[in-house]
Scaffold this motif. Sequence first.
Motif, PDB file in Angstrom:
ATOM      1  N   UNK A  17       5.419   0.525  -0.464  1.00  0.00           N
ATOM      2  CA  UNK A  17       4.394  -0.099   0.751  1.00  0.00           C
ATOM      3  C   UNK A  17       4.682   0.575   2.652  1.00  0.00           C
ATOM      4  N   UNK A  18       4.104  -0.201   3.037  1.00  0.00           N
ATOM      5  CA  UNK A  18       3.796   0.349   4.386  1.00  0.00           C
ATOM      6  C   UNK A  18       4.628  -0.191   5.784  1.00  0.00           C
ATOM      7  N   UNK A  19       5.344  -1.240   4.544  1.00  0.00           N
ATOM      8  CA  UNK A  19       6.547  -2.090   5.804  1.00  0.00           C
ATOM      9  C   UNK A  19       7.891  -1.703   5.382  1.00  0.00           C
ATOM     10  N   UNK A  20       8.378  -1.857   6.122  1.00  0.00           N
ATOM     11  CA  UNK A  20      10.354  -1.615   6.538  1.00  0.00           C
ATOM     12  C   UNK A  20      10.537  -2.716   5.993  1.00  0.00           C
ATOM     13  N   UNK A  21      10.725  -2.859   4.258  1.00  0.00           N
ATOM     14  CA  UNK A  21      11.397  -3.382   2.784  1.00  0.00           C
ATOM     15  C   UNK A  21      12.943  -3.296   3.585  1.00  0.00           C
ATOM     16  N   UNK A  22      13.963  -2.118   3.159  1.00  0.00           N
ATOM     17  CA  UNK A  22      14.684  -2.228   3.543  1.00  0.00           C
ATOM     18  C   UNK A  22      15.409  -3.154   4.515  1.00  0.00           C
ATOM     19  N   UNK A  23      14.885  -3.042   5.997  1.00  0.00           N
ATOM     20  CA  UNK A  23      15.425  -3.825   6.880  1.00  0.00           C
ATOM     21  C   UNK A  23      14.870  -5.330   7.222  1.00  0.00           C
ATOM     22  N   UNK A  24      13.927  -5.974   6.330  1.00  0.00           N
ATOM     23  CA  UNK A  24      13.641  -6.833   5.770  1.00  0.00           C
ATOM     24  C   UNK A  24      14.464  -7.729   5.608  1.00  0.00           C
ATOM     25  N   UNK A  25      15.065  -8.923   6.396  1.00  0.00           N
ATOM     26  CA  UNK A  25      16.175  -9.253   6.753  1.00  0.00           C
ATOM     27  C   UNK A  25      16.058 -10.897   5.525  1.00  0.00           C
ATOM     28  N   UNK A  26      16.976 -10.898   4.505  1.00  0.00           N
ATOM     29  CA  UNK A  26      16.935 -12.479   3.223  1.00  0.00           C
ATOM     30  C   UNK A  26      16.692 -13.554   4.231  1.00  0.00           C
ATOM     31  N   UNK A  27      15.802 -14.112   3.412  1.00  0.00           N
ATOM     32  CA  UNK A  27      15.115 -14.922   4.679  1.00  0.00           C
ATOM     33  C   UNK A  27      13.406 -14.754   5.151  1.00  0.00           C
ATOM     34  N   UNK A  28      13.618 -13.289   5.596  1.00  0.00           N
ATOM     35  CA  UNK A  28      12.442 -13.237   6.480  1.00  0.00           C
ATOM     36  C   UNK A  28      11.098 -13.077   5.688  1.00  0.00           C
TER      37      UNK A  28
ATOM     38  N   UNK B 204       7.246 -10.031   6.034  1.00  0.00           N
ATOM     39  CA  UNK B 204       5.892  -9.718   6.923  1.00  0.00           C
ATOM     40  C   UNK B 204       5.419  -8.627   5.611  1.00  0.00           C
ATOM     41  N   UNK B 205       3.856  -8.891   6.950  1.00  0.00           N
ATOM     42  CA  UNK B 205       2.398  -7.975   5.626  1.00  0.00           C
ATOM     43  C   UNK B 205       2.985  -6.948   5.652  1.00  0.00           C
ATOM     44  N   UNK B 206       2.245  -6.634   4.357  1.00  0.00           N
ATOM     45  CA  UNK B 206       2.626  -4.975   4.327  1.00  0.00           C
ATOM     46  C   UNK B 206       1.070  -4.364   3.131  1.00  0.00           C
ATOM     47  N   UNK B 207       1.108  -3.607   2.822  1.00  0.00           N
ATOM     48  CA  UNK B 207      -0.105  -2.891   2.126  1.00  0.00           C
ATOM     49  C   UNK B 207       0.422  -2.034   1.398  1.00  0.00           C
ATOM     50  N   UNK B 208      -0.159  -1.702   0.287  1.00  0.00           N
ATOM     51  CA  UNK B 208      -0.022  -0.667  -0.902  1.00  0.00           C
ATOM     52  C   UNK B 208      -1.313  -0.495  -0.781  1.00  0.00           C
ATOM     53  N   UNK B 209      -0.850   1.354  -0.633  1.00  0.00           N
ATOM     54  CA  UNK B 209      -2.316   1.956  -0.806  1.00  0.00           C
ATOM     55  C   UNK B 209      -2.716   3.574  -1.868  1.00  0.00           C
TER      56      UNK B 209
ATOM     57  N   UNK C 241      -3.728   7.545   1.504  1.00  0.00           N
ATOM     58  CA  UNK C 241      -3.725   6.696   2.487  1.00  0.00           C
ATOM     59  C   UNK C 241      -4.488   5.161   2.132  1.00  0.00           C
ATOM     60  N   UNK C 242      -5.886   4.769   1.315  1.00  0.00           N
ATOM     61  CA  UNK C 242      -6.318   3.776   1.418  1.00  0.00           C
ATOM     62  C   UNK C 242      -5.964   2.202   0.381  1.00  0.00           C
ATOM     63  N   UNK C 243      -6.054   1.350   1.701  1.00  0.00           N
ATOM     64  CA  UNK C 243      -5.113   0.161   0.734  1.00  0.00           C
ATOM     65  C   UNK C 243      -5.947  -0.180  -0.413  1.00  0.00           C
ATOM     66  N   UNK C 244      -4.927  -0.823  -1.701  1.00  0.00           N
ATOM     67  CA  UNK C 244      -5.633  -0.686  -2.231  1.00  0.00           C
ATOM     68  C   UNK C 244      -5.534  -2.527  -2.827  1.00  0.00           C
ATOM     69  N   UNK C 245      -4.417  -3.223  -2.193  1.00  0.00           N
ATOM     70  CA  UNK C 245      -4.122  -4.627  -1.821  1.00  0.00           C
ATOM     71  C   UNK C 245      -2.468  -4.849  -0.502  1.00  0.00           C
ATOM     72  N   UNK C 246      -2.951  -5.912   0.026  1.00  0.00           N
ATOM     73  CA  UNK C 246      -2.170  -6.659   1.268  1.00  0.00           C
ATOM     74  C   UNK C 246      -1.179  -7.546   0.423  1.00  0.00           C
ATOM     75  N   UNK C 247       0.094  -7.619   1.270  1.00  0.00           N
ATOM     76  CA  UNK C 247       0.315  -8.789   0.568  1.00  0.00           C
ATOM     77  C   UNK C 247       1.542  -9.045   1.846  1.00  0.00           C
TER      78      UNK C 247
END
Length: 297
Positions: free
Chosen positions: A41-52, A54-59, A63-69
């Motif tokens: 994903x486009x988001x920094x999941x490795x530093x996403x704290x438990x309980x936190x 964030x918006x992310x995209x799968x490309x 580089x085209x967005x297939x889905x947002x989440x």
Amino acid sequence: MNNTSSAIPTAATLSGCVPLPHLGVISVSGADAVTFLHGQLTQDIAHLAPGASALAALCNPKGRVLASMYALHLGADEVLLIISADVLEATLARLRRYVLRAKVQLADASGAWQLVGLMGEAAKTATDAHLIALPPADGAPRVLWLDAADTPAPQGESLGAAQWLFAEVRSGAARVGAAISGAFVPQMLCYESLGAVNFQKGCYPGQEIVARSQYRGAIKRRAFVAHIAADIAAGDEVLDENGQAAGQIAHTAPAPNNNGSAVIAALAQDAVERATPLTVRAAPLLDIHRPYELLEI
């Protein structure tokens, strides 16, 4: 930025609770769940704290967005992806192709969770669940409430599904579902300005193209919110005064009282800056604006 009108409806006064059946949930669990998603994903999941969350995209590799989440890190080696139901199965299948030897289990967990949208006063007072803050709509706060399927849902004033979808568009955060899957690079939807793209993290599918577009100034179209006195659909083309392509509709919802449509459109930046008349199906785009600051990187 042009063609403003005081009669254009907004979501500023909307408030209440509404179930969100158009969304689904993917569960990503296992010892490698976080590192696996960090590489997809486009988001920094490795530093996403438990309980936190964030918006992310799968490309795709282009580089085209297939889905947002919205990625919600539950802790205990599990991340939930809240995603448009119409791209859930395709996203699940795509992620499964990349698991290889990773210790990861992927599943459609939509039946295990309930999703409720909270807006206005209801969003301000929400407690006792996983709460995902969403971009406001015309200043009105919005929250995604998520809890186990057998948990009592939030009580309060009822908000109509159409009102929620209208507010979603007015927020300027385009949700990528089946209608526009694969149509836009993240920056065309201003995802970097919405905090969905991390340019310091490692590789993910399409990362080179996303980064090159950012740093070489190759993004000529950007997302804007607008209003149009017509019924239109995601994917419709936007034309300038000469009938030339000047953008594409990314997200749309009916405005209240049969008053046309609210839209998010990826528009040629220079056409907006020149206040060029823009139309969709011969109807003019009105009140073209961006409800958040464009991030300069």
